[in-house]
Enzyme design. Structure first.
Site, PDB file in Angstrom:
ATOM      1  N   GLY A 162       0.819  -1.213   0.000  1.00 39.39           N
ATOM      2  CA  GLY A 162       0.000   0.000   0.000  1.00 39.39           C
ATOM      3  C   GLY A 162       0.848   1.257   0.000  1.00 39.39           C
ATOM      4  N   THR A 178       3.072   4.027  -2.769  1.00 36.79           N
ATOM      5  CA  THR A 178       2.665   4.726  -3.993  1.00 36.79           C
ATOM      6  C   THR A 178       2.419   3.740  -5.120  1.00 36.79           C
ATOM      7  OG1 THR A 178       4.266   6.363  -3.285  1.00 36.79           O
ATOM      8  CG2 THR A 178       3.226   6.754  -5.387  1.00 36.79           C
ATOM      9  N   ALA A 179       3.258   2.688  -5.181  1.00 38.66           N
ATOM     10  CA  ALA A 179       3.089   1.714  -6.268  1.00 38.66           C
ATOM     11  C   ALA A 179       1.776   0.962  -6.108  1.00 38.66           C
ATOM     12  CB  ALA A 179       4.275   0.740  -6.288  1.00 38.66           C
ATOM     13  N   GLU A 194       9.529  12.409  -3.781  1.00 34.89           N
ATOM     14  CA  GLU A 194       8.893  13.729  -3.755  1.00 34.89           C
ATOM     15  C   GLU A 194       8.905  14.449  -5.086  1.00 34.89           C
ATOM     16  OE1 GLU A 194      11.575  14.854  -0.662  1.00 34.89           O
ATOM     17  OE2 GLU A 194       9.938  15.096   0.747  1.00 34.89           O
ATOM     18  N   ALA A 195       9.506  13.837  -6.089  1.00 30.03           N
ATOM     19  CA  ALA A 195       9.587  14.550  -7.364  1.00 30.03           C
ATOM     20  C   ALA A 195       9.190  13.623  -8.494  1.00 30.03           C
ATOM     21  CB  ALA A 195      11.010  15.057  -7.588  1.00 30.03           C
ATOM     22  N   LYS A 212       7.184  21.759 -10.954  1.00 35.06           N
ATOM     23  CA  LYS A 212       8.600  21.462 -11.215  1.00 35.06           C
ATOM     24  C   LYS A 212       8.892  21.669 -12.701  1.00 35.06           C
ATOM     25  CE  LYS A 212      11.841  17.554 -11.286  1.00 35.06           C
ATOM     26  NZ  LYS A 212      12.013  16.109 -11.073  1.00 35.06           N
ATOM     27  N   THR A 230      12.579   9.069 -11.498  1.00 39.92           N
ATOM     28  CA  THR A 230      11.929   8.199 -12.483  1.00 39.92           C
ATOM     29  C   THR A 230      11.173   7.016 -11.884  1.00 39.92           C
ATOM     30  OG1 THR A 230      14.080   7.137 -12.702  1.00 39.92           O
ATOM     31  CG2 THR A 230      13.477   8.711 -14.396  1.00 39.92           C
ATOM     32  N   ILE A 236       8.470   6.630  -9.663  1.00 37.58           N
ATOM     33  CA  ILE A 236       6.999   6.608  -9.731  1.00 37.58           C
ATOM     34  C   ILE A 236       6.580   6.613 -11.206  1.00 37.58           C
ATOM     35  CG2 ILE A 236       4.900   7.907  -9.139  1.00 37.58           C
ATOM     36  CD1 ILE A 236       6.460   8.699  -6.503  1.00 37.58           C
TER      37      ILE A 236
HETATM   38  C1  LIG Z   1      16.042   7.597  -1.281  1.00 38.41           C
HETATM   39  C2  LIG Z   1      14.892   7.485  -2.232  1.00 38.41           C
HETATM   40  C3  LIG Z   1      14.415   8.623  -2.869  1.00 38.41           C
HETATM   41  C4  LIG Z   1      13.363   8.515  -3.793  1.00 38.41           C
HETATM   42  N1  LIG Z   1      12.933   9.636  -4.450  1.00 38.41           N
HETATM   43  C5  LIG Z   1      11.993   9.492  -5.425  1.00 38.41           C
HETATM   44  C6  LIG Z   1      11.556  10.604  -6.178  1.00 38.41           C
HETATM   45  O1  LIG Z   1      11.953  11.752  -5.951  1.00 38.41           O
HETATM   46  N2  LIG Z   1      10.666  10.395  -7.173  1.00 38.41           N
HETATM   47  C7  LIG Z   1      10.189   9.143  -7.464  1.00 38.41           C
HETATM   48  O2  LIG Z   1       9.426   8.996  -8.415  1.00 38.41           O
HETATM   49  N3  LIG Z   1      10.547   8.097  -6.705  1.00 38.41           N
HETATM   50  C8  LIG Z   1      11.428   8.236  -5.707  1.00 38.41           C
HETATM   51  N4  LIG Z   1      11.789   7.146  -4.978  1.00 38.41           N
HETATM   52  C9  LIG Z   1      11.112   5.877  -5.181  1.00 38.41           C
HETATM   53  C10 LIG Z   1       9.747   5.920  -4.518  1.00 38.41           C
HETATM   54  O3  LIG Z   1       9.869   6.194  -3.146  1.00 38.41           O
HETATM   55  C11 LIG Z   1       9.068   4.579  -4.707  1.00 38.41           C
HETATM   56  O4  LIG Z   1       9.185   4.176  -6.024  1.00 38.41           O
HETATM   57  C12 LIG Z   1       7.616   4.704  -4.416  1.00 38.41           C
HETATM   58  O5  LIG Z   1       7.405   5.275  -3.172  1.00 38.41           O
HETATM   59  C13 LIG Z   1       6.971   3.360  -4.473  1.00 38.41           C
HETATM   60  O6  LIG Z   1       7.368   2.573  -3.397  1.00 38.41           O
HETATM   61  P1  LIG Z   1       6.659   1.185  -3.264  1.00 38.41           P
HETATM   62  O7  LIG Z   1       5.203   1.413  -3.188  1.00 38.41           O
HETATM   63  O8  LIG Z   1       7.189   0.307  -4.321  1.00 38.41           O
HETATM   64  O9  LIG Z   1       7.197   0.568  -1.878  1.00 38.41           O
HETATM   65  P2  LIG Z   1       6.873   0.952  -0.372  1.00 38.41           P
HETATM   66  O10 LIG Z   1       6.513   2.365  -0.203  1.00 38.41           O
HETATM   67  O11 LIG Z   1       8.049   0.458   0.430  1.00 38.41           O
HETATM   68  O12 LIG Z   1       5.601   0.078   0.009  1.00 38.41           O
HETATM   69  C14 LIG Z   1       5.711  -1.297   0.301  1.00 38.41           C
HETATM   70  C15 LIG Z   1       4.362  -1.807   0.814  1.00 38.41           C
HETATM   71  O13 LIG Z   1       4.437  -3.220   0.968  1.00 38.41           O
HETATM   72  C16 LIG Z   1       3.809  -3.590   2.170  1.00 38.41           C
HETATM   73  N5  LIG Z   1       4.387  -4.837   2.673  1.00 38.41           N
HETATM   74  C17 LIG Z   1       5.699  -5.212   2.667  1.00 38.41           C
HETATM   75  N6  LIG Z   1       5.828  -6.410   3.261  1.00 38.41           N
HETATM   76  C18 LIG Z   1       4.574  -6.801   3.637  1.00 38.41           C
HETATM   77  C19 LIG Z   1       4.049  -7.949   4.306  1.00 38.41           C
HETATM   78  N7  LIG Z   1       4.833  -8.949   4.736  1.00 38.41           N
HETATM   79  N8  LIG Z   1       2.728  -8.016   4.523  1.00 38.41           N
HETATM   80  C20 LIG Z   1       1.901  -7.037   4.094  1.00 38.41           C
HETATM   81  N9  LIG Z   1       2.334  -5.933   3.475  1.00 38.41           N
HETATM   82  C21 LIG Z   1       3.652  -5.817   3.251  1.00 38.41           C
HETATM   83  C22 LIG Z   1       4.083  -2.426   3.115  1.00 38.41           C
HETATM   84  O14 LIG Z   1       3.111  -2.398   4.148  1.00 38.41           O
HETATM   85  C23 LIG Z   1       3.932  -1.241   2.154  1.00 38.41           C
HETATM   86  O15 LIG Z   1       2.590  -0.856   2.120  1.00 38.41           O
HETATM   87  C24 LIG Z   1      12.790   7.249  -4.039  1.00 38.41           C
HETATM   88  C25 LIG Z   1      13.252   6.118  -3.350  1.00 38.41           C
HETATM   89  C26 LIG Z   1      14.291   6.221  -2.461  1.00 38.41           C
HETATM   90  C27 LIG Z   1      14.783   4.983  -1.753  1.00 38.41           C
END
Ligand SMILES: Cc1cc2nc3c(=O)[nH]c(=O)nc-3n(C[C@H](O)[C@H](O)[C@H](O)COP(=O)(O)OP(=O)(O)OC[C@H]3O[C@@H](n4cnc5c(N)ncnc54)[C@H](O)[C@@H]3O)c2cc1C
Length: 512
Positions: free
Chosen positions: A13, A15-16, A50-51, A79, A345, A347
């Site tokens: 849950g 952003t992805a 954030e971007a 931006k 890149t 998101i």
């Molecule tokens: C340092 C850094 C800077 C970034 N800056 C940018 C930016 O400026 N622009 C941009 O586009 N992207 C950026 N990103 C990438 C961006 O943060 C992610 O691509 C975006 O937030 C998507 O993350 P996600 O949803 O894949 O993972 P997460 O946000 O980590 O979500 C993972 C989810 O999986 C769930 N989960 C995991 N294990 C379990 C389990 N066992 N049981 C149930 N649920 C589980 C968690 O509860 C959570 O809801 C950055 C990333 C990093 C590391």
């Protein structure tokens, strides 16, 4: 023909996950499929991001989420691009705008005209022919207008925003359209006899079955790697940063730049991203060259305010999952890979992955041929972005510390070397299918790092050079004039889309 998909399970849950839920709720509105999203409030999300790049307009537009709603609900700002400080060498600065430069002359690309002008003893600066750059220099912002008489006013822009709030807005969108949300911790993933994923097993022993699983579980990659052992292609030999610390601070009044600042540092680079309620700051670094504590101190030393949270440390390996779609599982977001955040890149890749998934949607069960096509397409997109990011390191002329010296001396992928060599030889900006970054972005980098083209499009010799030089002057003046009449970015945001809990330093909790 197989059965239509009935149960789609999204794991995660962040952003992805919520992007996937919102997109599929919209896409499958007229189909009988049931969509369930599972996350765990005991695990939480990565908490950074954030971007964006301009493609976010396409995604939000597809959902029907308008710009004002997006900005208001995410503490967003506009931006125009990224300012790169100290990348070429110490004290240098250039701007990567979302938009073209100038206007071609008699069918010749603009940068060839500029090169000819230079050869004729003029000293035109590429940046003077970009309206987004002129706006950014004056801390101003204006919406692009599509005006056939002035192509200069047609440029792109993206947003700075709080990714957590964005996920919250998408959650509302998805659940209003029938997506079921389960807050459960996944303890295991059960496979069927044929090797597909059959069900999630929760800590309390209950199960959730599905036909198609979207793995958005972040760096844990519970399904695509944990269960299916898909494999990961590391790009660390080219992208050595493996750590980041993020630290927000209050936003000083009057400081609301319409651009990200990415500044090269001793062992990596720092970002500064102004939102309405805070400034996002971070240091992306190679941990074998600087410790977490030293990176945090260096970050704090250049922040525009005092930290408002504890440091958020992240570890990663730049690279991609070997297959984004494996069996009945598709990985999006950090579960699918991470190319470090330099050009924002990640998101975008979530949204591109969703677009590709819809292109090859397994209407009647997974067909490996569609999965293969999707994998090839997505791999290309990721590798083009990878090459673009590596370029930022390879072209540096900084030899003042190990990190940058190593970067300038590394062997880059052949695909990238070919682009650099081609530009050097004749100024051609290669462009392939599935490219997120357009020729003007590559031009920005070559120009910003001082890569010279040794010759230019030979058709340039057929044009009337005096007329062309006159046209260059007109463009430069039009850009400066248009920028001078635009509003300051801070006033623009305050007037058109102040956040629902606006103002520097305010809590975002009210927005959730
Ligand atoms: C340092 C850094 C800077 C970034 N800056 C940018 C930016 O400026 N622009 C941009 O586009 N992207 C950026 N990103 C990438 C961006 O943060 C992610 O691509 C975006 O937030 C998507 O993350 P996600 O949803 O894949 O993972 P997460 O946000 O980590 O979500 C993972 C989810 O999986 C769930 N989960 C995991 N294990 C379990 C389990 N066992 N049981 C149930 N649920 C589980 C968690 O509860 C959570 O809801 C950055 C990333 C990093 C590391």
């Amino acid at each position: 023909m197989g059965q239509a998909l009935e149960a789609i399970v999204i794991v995660g849950g962040g952003t992805a996950g919520w992007s996937a839920a919102a997109c599929l709720a919209r896409f499958l509105a007229k189909r009988p499929a049931k969509i369930v999203l599972v996350d765990s409030s005991t695990i939480g999300t990565v908490g950074v991001g954030e971007a964006s790049v301009p493609n976010i307009h396409n995604f939000n537009g597809w959902l029907g989420l308008d710009e004002r709603d997006f900005i208001e609900s995410t503490q967003g700002t506009f931006k125009l691009g990224i300012r790169f400080d100290n990348w070429r060498d110490r004290g240098s600065s250039f701007f990567h705008p979302f938009g073209k430069y100038g206007v071609g002359f008699e069918g010749i690309d603009f940068h060839h005209c500029l090169a000819l002008a230079r050869e004729r003893g003029q000293t035109p600066m590429l940046a003077d022919y970009s309206l987004p750059i002129a706006l950014a220099r004056g801390e101003r912002f204006a919406q692009p207008v599509q005006d056939a008489r002035s192509p200069l006013t047609d440029y792109g822009f993206a947003f700075h925003f709080d990714a957590g709030l964005y996920a919250g807005r998408l959650k509302r969108y998805a659940t209003e359209r029938g997506v079921t949300h389960l807050d459960r911790r996944i303890a295991d993933v059960r496979l069927a006899e044929n090797g597909d994923i059959n069900a999630l097993v929760f800590e309390d022993g209950t199960c959730l079955q599905g036909d198609l699983f979207i793995d958005c579980s972040g760096f844990r990659a519970l399904l695509i790697e944990g269960a299916l052992k898909t494999g990961y292609e590391s790009w660390q030999q080219w992208l050595p940063c493996d750590s980041a610390v993020a630290l927000p601070c209050a936003r000083p009044m009057g400081d609301l730049s319409p651009y990200t600042v990415a500044a090269a540092r001793q062992a990596g680079w720092t970002w500064k991203i102004p939102l309405q309620h805070r400034v996002g700051n971070g240091y992306v670094y190679a941990r074998d060259l600087i410790s977490d504590d030293a990176a945090t101190s260096a970050l704090i030393a250049q922040m525009p305010g005092v930290p408002t949270a504890s440091p958020n440390y992240q570890r990663f390996t730049a690279g991609m999952r070997r297959r984004f779609w494996n069996r009945n599982c598709v990985a999006l977001g950090l579960a699918g890979g991470f190319i470090e955040p330099l050009e924002s890149t990640s998101i975008n890749l979530v949204h591109r992955g969703l677009s590709i998934l819809m292109d090859y949607w397994p209407e009647r069960g997974v067909d490996p041929r569609r999965a293969e096509a999707a994998n090839r397409h997505f791999e290309l997109e990721q590798k083009h972005i990878r090459d673009f990011i590596i370029l930022h390191y390879k072209l540096t002329q900084r030899w003042d510390c190990d990190f940058w010296r190593n970067a300038s001396e590394m062997q880059v992928p052949d695909s990238l070397m070919h682009r650099i060599d081609t530009f050097r030889s004749c100024g051609a900006l290669l462009q392939y299918d599935a490219e997120s970054f357009k020729p003007e972005s590559w031009l920005t980098m070559f120009n910003g790092f001082g890569v010279e083209q040794e010759s230019f499009d030979s058709r340039v010799f057929d044009i009337d050079v005096l007329r062309m030089l006159g046209a260059l002057d007109v463009i430069r003046q039009s850009v400066a004039k248009a920028a001078a009449t635009a509003m300051r970015h801070e006033d623009f945001v305050a007037k058109f889309c102040p956040s629902l809990s606006s103002g520097p330093g305010q809590s975002v909790a009210q927005n959730r």
